[in-house]
Design an enzyme around this catalytic site. Structure first.
Site, PDB file in Angstrom:
ATOM      1  N   ARG A  20       0.833  -1.206   0.000  1.00 41.29           N
ATOM      2  CA  ARG A  20       0.000   0.000   0.000  1.00 41.29           C
ATOM      3  C   ARG A  20       0.871   1.261   0.000  1.00 41.29           C
ATOM      4  NH1 ARG A  20      -5.192   0.509   1.576  1.00 41.29           N
ATOM      5  NH2 ARG A  20      -5.137  -1.560   2.537  1.00 41.29           N
ATOM      6  N   GLU A  43      -0.734  -8.201  -3.270  1.00 45.35           N
ATOM      7  CA  GLU A  43      -1.931  -7.373  -3.448  1.00 45.35           C
ATOM      8  C   GLU A  43      -1.517  -5.899  -3.447  1.00 45.35           C
ATOM      9  OE1 GLU A  43      -5.446  -5.720  -0.502  1.00 45.35           O
ATOM     10  OE2 GLU A  43      -4.627  -7.714  -0.137  1.00 45.35           O
ATOM     11  N   THR A  78      -8.326  -3.291  -1.942  1.00 36.72           N
ATOM     12  CA  THR A  78      -9.204  -2.149  -1.686  1.00 36.72           C
ATOM     13  C   THR A  78      -9.991  -1.806  -2.948  1.00 36.72           C
ATOM     14  OG1 THR A  78      -7.422  -1.347  -0.244  1.00 36.72           O
ATOM     15  CG2 THR A  78      -9.360   0.066  -0.454  1.00 36.72           C
ATOM     16  N   LYS A 138     -12.374 -12.508   3.093  1.00 36.73           N
ATOM     17  CA  LYS A 138     -11.334 -11.829   3.874  1.00 36.73           C
ATOM     18  C   LYS A 138     -11.958 -11.424   5.212  1.00 36.73           C
ATOM     19  CE  LYS A 138      -9.336  -7.158   3.737  1.00 36.73           C
ATOM     20  NZ  LYS A 138      -9.022  -6.017   2.849  1.00 36.73           N
ATOM     21  N   GLY A 167      -3.680  -6.960  10.971  1.00 37.76           N
ATOM     22  CA  GLY A 167      -2.927  -7.163  12.204  1.00 37.76           C
ATOM     23  C   GLY A 167      -2.313  -8.537  12.346  1.00 37.76           C
ATOM     24  N   GLY A 187       0.180  -6.929   5.766  1.00 34.52           N
ATOM     25  CA  GLY A 187       0.575  -5.646   5.208  1.00 34.52           C
ATOM     26  C   GLY A 187       1.753  -5.003   5.885  1.00 34.52           C
TER      27      GLY A 187
END
Length: 219
Positions: A20, A43, A78, A138, A167, A187
């Site tokens: 991200r 992703e 997203t 998810k 998390g 992430g």
């Protein structure tokens, strides 16, 4: 790679890295470091603040697809609109991940021949997404819900595959897999900005290896 092959890869490899806010060149460097650590799914997320940011996401997905020749499988994250599904597919994404369970996005993803992984938190959301055609759910944000919640959810929803996202650390990924998750999306704890900006990609490789070993070490 076909839809079935991507789903099988998720089950076998178990970890999808979430990237991200990095520019395409950094995404290539991250992909190389993650692949060296055993992660072959990345992703790249859309920024929902405005369409002017989507071009960089598309460029990063395309760069990963072209540079790795199928060794690293890019997906889009997203994703909240049909337009974003189309943009991601054109760039080479094989799977679509969302924070919510929008039936229109799920159906369009399936019609486009891509793997659908929408986000849900409750049994109602998960079951609704599954009915709409989602391949996996998810479960987000899993760290707030806990492994016990996932285990309880799986009791009546054994027919639904869940990915643990939000998390997930190298230390707790094992408990989520043991509770019933088929895999996890990870992430910021893995694709750490300070390591990327410092060029310390060997540390990211080491982190990736820990995630993979712990995820696959469940008996």
């Amino acid at each position: 790679m076909t839809r079935e092959e991507i789903i099988r890869n998720i089950r076998e490899k178990k970890v999808i890295a979430i990237v991200r806010g990095f520019h395409p060149k950094q995404c290539i460097q991250l992909a190389e470091a993650l692949y060296a650590g055993g992660i072959n799914m990345i992703e790249v997320t859309f920024d929902q603040s405005g369409p002017d940011t989507w071009g960089e996401t598309v460029e990063a997905i395309q760069a990963i697809w072209e540079n790795f020749g199928g060794r690293v499988l890019p997906g889009a994250g997203t994703v909240m609109t049909v337009e974003q599904v189309n943009l991601a597919k054109k760039a080479g994404a094989g799977y679509i991940i969302s924070p919510d369970a929008n039936p229109e996005v799920i159906r369009h993803t399936r019609e486009a021949g891509l793997v659908s992984l929408p986000g849900a938190m409750t049994p109602t959301e998960a079951a609704g997404a599954h009915r709409a055609g989602a391949d996996m759910i998810k479960l987000f944000p899993i760290a707030n819900l806990g492994a016990a919640y996932l285990k309880a959810l799986k009791a009546p929803l054994k027919h639904i595959d869940f990915m643990a996202v939000g998390g997930v650390s190298p230390d707790n990924i094992r408990e989520f897999i043991k509770a019933g998750a088929v895999g996890a999306g990870v992430g910021g704890m893995l694709t750490r900005r300070e390591l990327v900006e410092a060029g310390e990609f060997t540390k990211i490789t080491a982190l990736a290896r820990r995630y993979v070993e712990n995820a696959n070490g469940v008996i």
